[in-house]
Scaffold this active site. Structure first.
Site, short mmCIF file in Angstrom:
data_model
loop_
_atom_site.label_atom_id
_atom_site.label_comp_id
_atom_site.label_asym_id
_atom_site.label_seq_id
_atom_site.Cartn_x
_atom_site.Cartn_y
_atom_site.Cartn_z
N HIS A 24 -14.36 -1.25 -5.33
CA HIS A 24 -13.96 -2.51 -5.96
C HIS A 24 -13.42 -3.32 -4.79
O HIS A 24 -12.54 -2.84 -4.06
CB HIS A 24 -12.88 -2.29 -7.01
CG HIS A 24 -12.39 -3.57 -7.62
ND1 HIS A 24 -12.79 -4.01 -8.86
CD2 HIS A 24 -11.53 -4.52 -7.14
CE1 HIS A 24 -12.20 -5.16 -9.12
NE2 HIS A 24 -11.43 -5.50 -8.09
N TYR A 48 -15.21 -0.66 5.77
CA TYR A 48 -16.56 -0.33 5.33
C TYR A 48 -16.98 0.93 6.09
O TYR A 48 -16.97 0.92 7.32
CB TYR A 48 -17.55 -1.46 5.62
CG TYR A 48 -18.90 -1.17 4.99
CD1 TYR A 48 -19.11 -1.39 3.64
CD2 TYR A 48 -19.94 -0.61 5.74
CE1 TYR A 48 -20.33 -1.09 3.04
CE2 TYR A 48 -21.14 -0.31 5.15
CZ TYR A 48 -21.34 -0.54 3.82
OH TYR A 48 -22.54 -0.22 3.23
N HIS A 94 -11.61 -5.07 -2.04
CA HIS A 94 -10.19 -5.21 -1.71
C HIS A 94 -10.06 -5.43 -0.20
O HIS A 94 -10.96 -5.11 0.58
CB HIS A 94 -9.41 -3.96 -2.13
CG HIS A 94 -9.88 -2.69 -1.47
ND1 HIS A 94 -11.04 -2.03 -1.88
CD2 HIS A 94 -9.38 -1.97 -0.44
CE1 HIS A 94 -11.21 -0.96 -1.13
NE2 HIS A 94 -10.23 -0.90 -0.24
N ASP A 131 0.84 -1.19 0.00
CA ASP A 131 0.00 0.00 0.00
C ASP A 131 0.89 1.25 0.00
O ASP A 131 2.01 1.24 0.53
CB ASP A 131 -0.89 0.01 1.24
CG ASP A 131 -1.98 1.05 1.17
OD1 ASP A 131 -3.10 0.70 0.77
OD2 ASP A 131 -1.70 2.22 1.52
#
Length: 243
Positions: A236, A230, A238, A166
């Site tokens: 999308h 969330y 992940h 990341d």
């Protein structure tokens, strides 16, 4: 403007500070590159200190000024050698209104999202988003971008995924390991879309992502977390892996 050719910020015009996080030590700035159309977001973050730099950091090269003293506790302001004070810079250009809103400091509140609220508000919002908003994800999946950062791939169209470091992780300090897992399936937008049909995908991510991290970085399963956000920052499906 091609960001790959950027060598300095000469002529960059600062318009507004969008966010300043004292915890993560970063600042996000909105501005414009001289002679270019559109706005840019520039995020500047302090690097972690590399362990081999500590002897120099705590030497006569670092100059201190007393800030306060209380019993056994003392605090100083310090000027460190310039090469030990490097920062990382992330640029979003051209930046859309959505990018600007995301980078701007906001007040967060807790809500309880019922199935009705999801259907009426959240799902409607997701469906209103153009596919171009996650084109960068498709570029990764189609290997049009960031191929040099690929850590692992399972190409299976149903249970497969790609794993990259990341952007939040400097790939140096293993204690702050943070990897992004993007599934190949494009029909799963978020946690809300998951059901029993997707258990093979989730189990595959858990087993193979853990194994890949252990093989590459020597970090065992007992030290890893694999989780999803969330609401996510983009729609999308992940997951994230961190220790």
């Amino acid at each position: 403007m091609d960001m790959k050719t950027l060598t300095s910020f000469k002529g960059f015009q600062v318009e507004k500070v969008l966010g300043d996080d004292s915890l993560t030590k970063h600042v996000a700035v909105l501005g414009r590159f001289e002679g270019c159309e559109g706005q840019a977001i520039v995020k500047v973050s302090r690097r972690h200190f590399a362990s081999d730099s500590i002897p120099r950091l705590l030497s006569d090269e670092t100059k201190t000024v007393l800030h306060f003293e209380n019993d056994i506790y003392t605090k100083f302001d310090a000027n460190v050698p310039s090469d030990l004070a490097e920062v990382t810079v992330d640029v979003v250009y051209p930046a859309s209104a959505k990018h600007i809103a995301k980078a701007t400091d906001q007040e967060f509140v807790m809500i309880r999202e019922s199935p009705e609220l999801y259907a009426e508000v959240t799902k409607a919002y997701i469906e209103s988003l153009p596919s171009s908003s996650i084109q960068w994800v498709y570029n990764i999946l189609e290997k049009k971008a960031e191929t040099e950062r690929l850590l692992f791939e399972d190409p299976d169209p149903d249970t497969g995924f790609m794993m990259h470091p990341d952007l939040k992780w400097d790939q140096v300090q293993l204690t702050s390991l943070y990897c992004l897992v993007i599934c190949h399936r494009r029909d799963i937008k978020s946690l809300r879309d998951l059901n029993s049909e997707h258990l093979p995908l989730l189990r595959n991510i858990r087993s193979k992502a853990v194994a890949a991290i252990q093989e590459r970085y020597g970090i065992g399963e007992e030290k890893l977390r694999i989780f999803v956000h969330y609401q996510p920052t983009y729609y999308h499906f992940h997951a994230l892996s961190a220790n």
